[in-house]
Design a protein around this motif. Structure first.
Motif, PDB file in Angstrom:
ATOM      1  N   LEU A  43       0.621  -1.259  -0.112  1.00  0.00           N
ATOM      2  CA  LEU A  43       0.079  -0.131   0.081  1.00  0.00           C
ATOM      3  C   LEU A  43       0.811   1.175  -0.204  1.00  0.00           C
ATOM      4  O   LEU A  43       0.498   2.276  -0.589  1.00  0.00           O
ATOM      5  CB  LEU A  43      -0.864  -0.132   1.242  1.00  0.00           C
ATOM      6  N   VAL A  44       2.093   1.224   0.551  1.00  0.00           N
ATOM      7  CA  VAL A  44       2.935   2.367   0.700  1.00  0.00           C
ATOM      8  C   VAL A  44       3.263   2.814  -0.826  1.00  0.00           C
ATOM      9  O   VAL A  44       3.445   4.119  -0.798  1.00  0.00           O
ATOM     10  CB  VAL A  44       4.060   2.069   1.321  1.00  0.00           C
ATOM     11  N   GLU A  64      -9.659 -16.189   8.969  1.00  0.00           N
ATOM     12  CA  GLU A  64      -9.626 -16.983  10.227  1.00  0.00           C
ATOM     13  C   GLU A  64      -9.371 -18.542   9.878  1.00  0.00           C
ATOM     14  O   GLU A  64      -8.629 -19.289  10.658  1.00  0.00           O
ATOM     15  CB  GLU A  64     -11.119 -17.320  10.617  1.00  0.00           C
ATOM     16  N   GLN A  65      -9.134 -18.494   8.419  1.00  0.00           N
ATOM     17  CA  GLN A  65      -8.801 -20.226   7.886  1.00  0.00           C
ATOM     18  C   GLN A  65      -7.470 -20.021   6.873  1.00  0.00           C
ATOM     19  O   GLN A  65      -6.988 -21.153   6.559  1.00  0.00           O
ATOM     20  CB  GLN A  65      -9.984 -20.597   7.233  1.00  0.00           C
ATOM     21  N   ASP A  66      -7.538 -19.042   6.307  1.00  0.00           N
ATOM     22  CA  ASP A  66      -6.585 -18.806   4.916  1.00  0.00           C
ATOM     23  C   ASP A  66      -5.363 -17.891   5.243  1.00  0.00           C
ATOM     24  O   ASP A  66      -5.590 -16.865   5.859  1.00  0.00           O
ATOM     25  CB  ASP A  66      -7.431 -18.236   3.876  1.00  0.00           C
ATOM     26  N   SER A  67      -4.115 -18.522   4.978  1.00  0.00           N
ATOM     27  CA  SER A  67      -3.018 -17.792   5.679  1.00  0.00           C
ATOM     28  C   SER A  67      -2.658 -16.617   4.558  1.00  0.00           C
ATOM     29  O   SER A  67      -2.300 -15.682   5.005  1.00  0.00           O
ATOM     30  CB  SER A  67      -1.742 -18.764   5.549  1.00  0.00           C
ATOM     31  N   LEU A  72      -2.684 -10.494   3.954  1.00  0.00           N
ATOM     32  CA  LEU A  72      -3.310  -9.409   3.182  1.00  0.00           C
ATOM     33  C   LEU A  72      -4.021  -8.280   4.432  1.00  0.00           C
ATOM     34  O   LEU A  72      -3.693  -7.101   4.368  1.00  0.00           O
ATOM     35  CB  LEU A  72      -4.546  -9.832   2.314  1.00  0.00           C
ATOM     36  N   LEU A  73      -4.518  -9.038   5.185  1.00  0.00           N
ATOM     37  CA  LEU A  73      -5.237  -8.329   6.362  1.00  0.00           C
ATOM     38  C   LEU A  73      -4.064  -7.609   7.388  1.00  0.00           C
ATOM     39  O   LEU A  73      -4.219  -6.284   7.547  1.00  0.00           O
ATOM     40  CB  LEU A  73      -6.117  -9.185   7.237  1.00  0.00           C
ATOM     41  N   ALA A  74      -2.956  -8.651   7.453  1.00  0.00           N
ATOM     42  CA  ALA A  74      -2.011  -7.796   8.414  1.00  0.00           C
ATOM     43  C   ALA A  74      -1.410  -6.851   7.740  1.00  0.00           C
ATOM     44  O   ALA A  74      -0.862  -5.778   8.338  1.00  0.00           O
ATOM     45  CB  ALA A  74      -1.190  -9.033   8.790  1.00  0.00           C
ATOM     46  N   ASN A  75      -1.004  -6.840   6.392  1.00  0.00           N
ATOM     47  CA  ASN A  75      -0.302  -5.888   5.490  1.00  0.00           C
ATOM     48  C   ASN A  75      -1.117  -4.380   5.429  1.00  0.00           C
ATOM     49  O   ASN A  75      -0.687  -3.352   5.764  1.00  0.00           O
ATOM     50  CB  ASN A  75      -0.056  -6.401   4.127  1.00  0.00           C
ATOM     51  N   PHE A  76      -2.486  -4.588   5.389  1.00  0.00           N
ATOM     52  CA  PHE A  76      -3.333  -3.447   5.359  1.00  0.00           C
ATOM     53  C   PHE A  76      -3.452  -2.805   6.894  1.00  0.00           C
ATOM     54  O   PHE A  76      -3.400  -1.690   6.818  1.00  0.00           O
ATOM     55  CB  PHE A  76      -4.726  -3.892   5.101  1.00  0.00           C
ATOM     56  N   GLN A  77      -3.639  -3.525   7.976  1.00  0.00           N
ATOM     57  CA  GLN A  77      -3.502  -3.000   9.381  1.00  0.00           C
ATOM     58  C   GLN A  77      -2.144  -2.315   9.485  1.00  0.00           C
ATOM     59  O   GLN A  77      -2.227  -1.424  10.321  1.00  0.00           O
ATOM     60  CB  GLN A  77      -3.757  -4.182  10.257  1.00  0.00           C
ATOM     61  N   PRO A  91     -13.808   1.982  10.525  1.00  0.00           N
ATOM     62  CA  PRO A  91     -12.765   1.310  11.556  1.00  0.00           C
ATOM     63  C   PRO A  91     -12.878  -0.359  11.353  1.00  0.00           C
ATOM     64  O   PRO A  91     -14.147  -0.950  11.404  1.00  0.00           O
ATOM     65  CB  PRO A  91     -13.186   1.613  12.814  1.00  0.00           C
ATOM     66  N   LEU A  92     -11.696  -0.996  11.499  1.00  0.00           N
ATOM     67  CA  LEU A  92     -11.827  -2.582  11.159  1.00  0.00           C
ATOM     68  C   LEU A  92     -12.458  -3.090  12.482  1.00  0.00           C
ATOM     69  O   LEU A  92     -13.156  -3.993  12.311  1.00  0.00           O
ATOM     70  CB  LEU A  92     -10.274  -2.970  11.047  1.00  0.00           C
TER      71      LEU A  92
END
Length: 332
Positions: A43-44, A64-67, A72-77, A91-92
């Protein structure tokens, strides 16, 4: 107000449904630059963003199931944490809470007291966490005031499965439920659903078809399985919505009551883009909240583009005035 740069992080389906390309052209004419965010790229390199509008429901649920979704979620956060001046709509944590019907129904129940003066309520419900025998479920139903017929809904309030519901008429029908799920008393409402679409400080009410009335004593009926999305489409023509010779009451809900509900929910949820499904009981005429939806489709809202841009502009104004992301994100 000077222009701003707004990133949209949506699934392909959501982008097409809201016609993001046309919205980008609309915004361009008002000095606001719309950028489509690709979650698979850093995103940067796509920023900076003054505001990010997103519907990450798919990613949150799949994480919850898919690495890969987890990453992707961790990168966004990580990006959001590193850029605190970027305002997130919405807000997430608030979005994640509404993905869980257990959590959203608790919110609905908690609102009953503050909205009692407006005759607004939500049906009694029961959380089913794990497989149980029908007699024990019926005992819990009695404790919670849940009665037949009832609607069974999945716990996860997102994805195609979340629209797969069942209408259960007796204890025997409880064999059909698949936990985790929610059992919600069915309220006869004349086959009319009122969908409220919220965009910041504006809201719109649209009428849709809904399930017809069922007598409380119809215990010999078999469970009815249905897709709520199909039943409540604007053009829906289903036997489940036909009123068996009765005439549906077309009186809209009180605009003052809906405004009070929306105002309370905006504070409780801390969100700007959400929908509320309302019905009116044919017996008590009570305005009844049956679901809260994340960033809905806004079908039938002709002012959606102008309303969304207006809210984005107000967020940009607050941001430039130093109002901070938290104040702007809630849309208050």
């Amino acid at each position: 107000m000077s222009g701003g740069r707004v990133g949209f992080c949506l699934s392909d389906k959501k982008r097409k449904r809201m016609n993001l390309d046309a919205f980008a052209v609309f915004c361009e004419g008002h000095g606001v630059d719309v950028v489509q965010i690709d979650l698979t790229r850093p995103l940067v390199h796509q920023g900076p963003f003054d505001v990010i509008v997103h519907k990450l429901s798919d990613v949150i649920v799949e994480a919850e199931q898919d690495s890969q979704s987890q990453q992707l979620l961790a990168n966004f956060q990580s990006y959001v944490s590193a850029h605190p001046a970027t305002v997130l709509l919405d807000p997430l944590p608030a979005m994640t809470r509404l993905l869980d019907r257990f959590a959203s129904y608790r919110i609905m129940s908690e609102l009953r007291e503050s909205l009692r003066d407006w005759s607004i309520c939500s049906p009694p419900y029961l959380e089913i966490h794990r497989a149980s025998e029908p007699p024990s479920i019926q005992q819990a139903m009695m404790t919670q005031g849940v009665s037949f017929p009832l609607i069974c809904k999945t716990r996860v309030a997102h994805g195609s499965l979340s629209h797969e519901m069942s209408l259960i008429f007796s204890g025997g029908g409880l064999e059909d439920i698949r936990p985790p799920c929610v059992l919600q008393s069915f309220v006869n409402h004349g086959a009319v659903l009122h969908k409220v679409f919220v965009v910041g400080d504006r809201h719109f009410c649209v009428e849709r078809p809904s399930l017809k009335n069922f007598p409380s004593g119809a215990c010999d009926r078999k469970t009815i399985f249905f897709n709520s999305h199909e039943v409540s489409k604007p053009e829906s023509n289903s036997d489940l919505t036909a009123l068996d010779g009765q005439t549906a009451s077309r009186a809209p809900p009180s605009s003052e009551a809906v405004a009070a509900l929306v105002g309370e929910l905006r504070v409780q949820l801390g969100m700007a883009l959400f929908g509320v499904d309302l019905i009116i009981s044919i017996h008590t005429h009570t305005l009844t909240v049956i679901d809260i939806n994340i960033f809905p489709g806004y079908e039938g809202v002709p002012q959606f583009f102008s309303s969304l841009l207006s809210h984005i502009e107000s967020v940009l104004d607050q941001r430039q005035a130093g109002g901070g992301p938290s104040a702007a994100t809630t849309g208050l």
